[in-house]
Scaffold this active site. Structure first.
Site: not given
Ligand SMILES: NC(=O)c1ccc[n+]([C@@H]2O[C@H](COP(=O)([O-])OP(=O)(O)OC[C@H]3O[C@@H](n4cnc5c(N)ncnc54)[C@H](OP(=O)(O)O)[C@@H]3O)[C@@H](O)[C@H]2O)c1
Length: 279
Positions: A66, A102
């Site tokens: 992205k 988004d």
């Molecule tokens: N509904 C929709 O249309 C939509 C759209 C976009 C995303 N999503 C969902 O949103 C979620 C996040 O997406 P993203 O793109 O933001 O991913 P990302 O950039 O990889 O961010 C992941 C987030 O989760 C946290 N995290 C991951 N594992 C963790 C753990 N074990 N303990 C504590 N915190 C943890 C990370 O914290 P750290 O910074 O500490 O690593 C970070 O804040 C995904 O599940 C995705 O499927 C949904």
């Protein structure tokens, strides 16, 4: 030639976007197609430079592309510029255009699930500081939410997000501070991947939340996360991640295929069945 669109990511096999767009093509009786295209990070620049040559009108972009796709665009929308990330691309006048849908997707979903939610929300707690959290923080600010407490495991990522949005009042906190933060929160949004299929659970106690609070989770697999289940059991109003997934897809469809699609209960049921079958 009928319009063709894509979703690129690495990996990309999990994407539900083809199901959504093919549903709309069929419902509206339009010619066209939408394909998953795996693009490895070293191949991204070449792919983006050849979208028109490959016969595509445009497409969607997902992880991890992205931000790099944003940088490759000749023209971007104000919201994409604010987030420095795009999820929707199209070719216009031979140039690559990019948008980030988004934000609109999240807001449309919350508006549909909890009408007038923004009239009663002053203080929000956002879990996560990844790519998705940026869109959520921006979305909440755009609706006048004045206080946002941001809880993230890695503090430096929270600080990065804070720097990106100097106009938003963001207080950073640790997970240990949640019980105190929830006491006067009007809205809790999970933007971490915790609670998603294949990820660790999101283990928090919602007991301190006021009875009028709203709980949103953007994770959509499973459809009802443990967080939403706990919130519903307490009688709180909730909003799941499926709506955001469906609403964010609509603007791209309109660009590539020329008609505004609708997020209907039937579409919701079809995508929900696919997610339930695979989670
Ligand atoms: N509904 C929709 O249309 C939509 C759209 C976009 C995303 N999503 C969902 O949103 C979620 C996040 O997406 P993203 O793109 O933001 O991913 P990302 O950039 O990889 O961010 C992941 C987030 O989760 C946290 N995290 C991951 N594992 C963790 C753990 N074990 N303990 C504590 N915190 C943890 C990370 O914290 P750290 O910074 O500490 O690593 C970070 O804040 C995904 O599940 C995705 O499927 C949904």
């Amino acid at each position: 030639m009928s319009p063709r669109a894509f979703v690129i990511g690495w990996p990309i096999s999990h994407s539900r976007s083809p199901l959504i767009h093919h549903y709309w093509l069929e419902q509206l009786g339009l010619p066209g197609s939408y394909a998953r295209v795996p693009v490895a990070p070293p191949d991204l620049a070449t792919f983006l430079a050849n979208i028109a040559v490959l016969g595509f009108a445009g497409g969607n972009v997902t992880l991890p592309h992205k931000e790099k796709a944003f940088a490759a665009c000749a023209v971007t929308t104000p919201v994409a510029q604010r987030l420095k990330a795009v999820n929707t691309l199209w070719i216009e006048g031979g140039q690559l255009f990019g948008d980030n849908t988004d934000v609109a997707g999240f807001l449309a979903s919350l508006d549909a699930d909890v009408p007038d939610w923004d009239k009663s929300v002053d203080k929000a707690v956002v879990l996560g500081a990844g790519g998705a959290a940026r869109g959520i923080v921006y979305a909440l600010h755009s609706r006048g939410i004045r206080h946002i407490a941001l809880v993230n495991r890695t503090r430096s990522r929270g600080e990065d997000l804070q720097r990106q949005f100097p106009e938003v009042e963001i207080d950073l906190a640790d997970f240990a501070a949640l019980p105190a933060l929830l006491k006067d929160a009007d809205l809790l949004v999970n933007t971490t991947s915790l609670g998603m299929v294949g990820q660790p659970p999101l283990d928090i106690d919602l007991a301190p939340l006021p009875a009028k609070a709203i709980v949103a989770d953007i994770v959509y697999a499973p459809l009802e996360t443990a967080l939403l289940r706990q919130a519903a059991a307490r009688g709180l109003r909730t909003s799941g991640g499926l709506g955001m997934l469906l609403y964010q897809a609509a603007p791209g469809f309109a660009r590539w295929f020329g008609r505004e699609p609708q997020v209907t209960p039937d579409l919701r049921a079809r995508v929900a069945a696919d997610i339930a079958g695979k989670s």
